[in-house]
Design an enzyme around this catalytic site. Sequence first.
Site, PDB file in Angstrom:
ATOM      1  N   PHE A   1      86.401 -91.577  13.285  1.00  0.00           N
ATOM      2  CA  PHE A   1      85.070 -91.580  13.324  1.00  0.00           C
ATOM      3  C   PHE A   1      84.372 -90.084  13.713  1.00  0.00           C
ATOM      4  O   PHE A   1      83.203 -90.008  13.517  1.00  0.00           O
ATOM      5  CB  PHE A   1      84.549 -92.755  14.147  1.00  0.00           C
ATOM      6  N   LYS A   2      84.692 -89.335  14.384  1.00  0.00           N
ATOM      7  CA  LYS A   2      84.284 -88.141  14.705  1.00  0.00           C
ATOM      8  C   LYS A   2      83.967 -87.503  13.646  1.00  0.00           C
ATOM      9  O   LYS A   2      82.682 -86.532  13.978  1.00  0.00           O
ATOM     10  CB  LYS A   2      85.203 -87.497  15.697  1.00  0.00           C
TER      11      LYS A   2
END
Length: 460
Positions: free
Chosen positions: A109-110
């Site tokens: 998700f980063k």
Amino acid sequence: MKYVSTRGQAPELGFEGAMLAGLARDGGLYVPAVVPQMSQADIAALAGLSYEQAAFRVMRPFVDLPDDVFEGLIAKAYAGFGHSARAPLVQLDSGHFLLELFHGPTLAFKDFAMQLIGQLFQEAMARKGERITIVGATSGDTGSAAIEAFRGLDAVDVFILFPHGRVSEVQRRQMTTPTEANVHALAMDGDFDDCQAAVKAMFNDFAFRDAVGLTAINSINWARVLAQVVYFFTAAVALGAPHRSVSFTVPTGNFGDIFAGYIARSMGLPIERLVVATNRNDILHRTLATGEHRKEGVSPTISPSMDIQVSSNFERALFDAYGRDGGAVRQLMAELGQGGFTVSQGALQALRETFASGRASEEETSATIRAIQAATGEVLCPHSAVGVKVAREHMHRPTPMITLATAHPAKFPDAVEAATGQRPPLPIRMADLYDRPERMTRVANDLGQIQTLMRERTRQ
Ligand SMILES: *Cc1c(COP(=O)(O)O)cnc(C)c1O
């Protein structure tokens, strides 16, 4: 939009200033002076938009850029994702949904935040004609996402400190295989908290900070939190917000992702509960359960991106829970330096109005990967499995629960194979990762040595 420090002693900054500063000069973290509100109608109008269009509407009030410029940066940030919905929602069970946040270039998700930050930094530096040094500590995913976002940019050097031997092979290879000269992967002897402490210490060395133009892209950077606010909106709207409330469970380490959910809620998104899910490194779960915020040693787990004992972004939640009293936060952080603190009754009550929490053992995490694959065919990474396990204990029908799937299972193939007997394949676009040569520098847990190396490599 103005930003203030959680410790009350740094100058107020605009969006770009807060983004470029990372950490505030008083050691605090920047937060909006006033959180902008989205009305019911504003939220309802997000239905049916593309991810990029929704992102523009949600983030625009926080950012001081011309609309067309900002729209262009958002478009570039998400163009490299492997799924046209960017953050697709899949159903696991009745009332339980999984938000897949792993379709970006490094499969975690980063990428949502880092890809946008790369574009924002490039735009700002090109406009100013300046050079900067990005530094970050990583337990694996932040570093690879940062390197992917900044590789090859000519106004930026990127140094990533990761704990040697404590990141997965895929994570390490994603950091060590880019060939661009501005990428510096530093394998440090120590754990993630040692890496994070070294980065914090660099920022408190103002002479060094100014000499190399130091900038942080860790989850303390406000722009990263902001980018993550978007998918709380798109997911909630897909399930009926603003007319229906939803809850989220977030696999949590540094409290950045879940704090983005808290901002979405503060903006007016009807979120009933934000559930913190931890592995056995459970300082946040213990804090919410008992009010005691005490450091313990870090214990390595199969969900390594959550193996931390100090959760930097929790300071932002404390700032609000203490009525935005920077002096109180300064006091707490000083006590944390000595080992820990007790959250006041009033602040604990405020936190519990929004946050719930739970933890998953290693066995429970493995069992959840196995059970969800058997029931649905969905293969979870171990972090997402921690979330799903905790989410199932916090379902309150009829409010739907959305669990954030924070990484692709192929990023943690050993843990997934141990749980299911099958090794999850990398997506085809990354299939040659194991064949590319690696390049990294081993460093001791020694601030002076690391700073010397950074000075040398940025003095071309
Ligand atoms: C970074 C990370 C987390 C933790 O997110 P925070 O914002 O630090 O709470 C969870 N899962 C994965 C896969 C991560 O990379």
